[in-house]
Design a protein around this motif. Sequence first.
Motif: not given
Length: 480
Positions: A402-404, A406-407
């Motif tokens: 999920s962080k990836q 968004r990035a």
Amino acid sequence: MKHVNFKSAAGILAAAVLSACTLMPKYEQPKVAVADTFKYDTAGPGIQAASLGWQDYFADPRLHRLIDIALERNTDLRSAVLNAEIYRKQYMIERNNLLPSVTGTGSGNRARTAADLSGTGNARIGESYSVGLGVAAYELDLFGRVRSSSEAALQGYFNSAANRDAAHLTLVASVAKAYFNERYAEEAMALAQRVLATREATYGLSQLRHKAGVISAVDLRQQEALIEAAKADYENAVRARETARNALAVLINQPLPEDLPQGLPLSRQFKISRLPAGLSSEVLLNRPDVRAAEFALKQANANIGAARAAFFPSINLIGSLGFASADFSNLFKGPNRVWSFGPSVSVPIFNWGTTQANLDVAKLRQQAQIVAYEAAVQSAFQDVSNALVAREQLDKSYAALSKQSRAYADALRLVNLRYKHGVSSALDLLDAERSSYAADTQVLATQLTRLENMADLYKALGGGMKRLSSDAAEPVASAR
């Protein structure tokens, strides 16, 4: 007459006392080497899955409706329910063998005898009438053969009821997973459409830049390829959605209703996000497949008692009590009372080889059921352990992806701005679009896997049986 009644009552009482004896070996639950706790049980204290109904676990009203229909119409579950009822009736038959079978009889006969056959030289008409009660071949269960057979039938019913519960639990999880795949496919379709719209918009800008000589035809062809790839992804998602709907139709044994409630997104499918596993012993008690294996073992144990009783004499009672007369008007008068009593004894003499072989087979089947029980326990422990470790790693993987995502989405936004102002190249934009789309797809796929894992863990922990267990107690009580 009173003397006869006293003897009958005494005989029945003696039979009841003697039948309390059985030759069944004492049942001992096998010891299976499993850990007391589960390694990845990090959910902490909370409500146990076995005490949590599926309505309280799954949140989607559309899924609730599908599960309700499946529980009513699914062919596998209906077969399991009918099979359990068959075994219940069979137990009732075996249980009734513990009591004498009393039948009422009545007959009347009127016949003419020829003169040459009458003995008096004159033809005559004779009449006879009789009424009464009879006991046909009631076995005195001195060595527990009938009681052992009744116990085996009871454990067979319990086994079938546990298998019915297992079918119920499996069906709930299967419907949930098929529904998650449908929702996943629909969200994949929506993602592919969003990406397609973005790529077509970018392609329109690129055409203008190509006419102005800023970018080459190679850049346009690459963007056209990405547009077609998004279209193909959309069609693949449509196919996955229809496949999931077909699976649901099979599970509910009918086409999907048109009036289903609106579904919730994948992120809101559960009311409870983490279930504690607790002690392994508690899990094994809650698993219907483990209970079924233990009931099968108890049934094999009872069959040994019946096989042992075959070595001993079998005593059967046959008797009747009633009235008989040649004149119907005198049928029920005292002097016309009749009774008969005829016990019979059967002693095995020349069939010891067969009887011993039957006992050996019963013991071997008991040993086989012990092995099956151990396998069921180990399999249950493995199911829970695998689901727990998968939950732990999927949660971490989903958070990282999920962080990836968004990035990459933010990077795509920046590259897109730079591309519009002529700072970034078309190649930079293509790479950013591919990376962002791939990341979003990974997040969606991992989210589906997490949902399936939550359904699998709920099933592995014996969840979903709360309401059914209370209903299942009624047939057991009536069978006794």
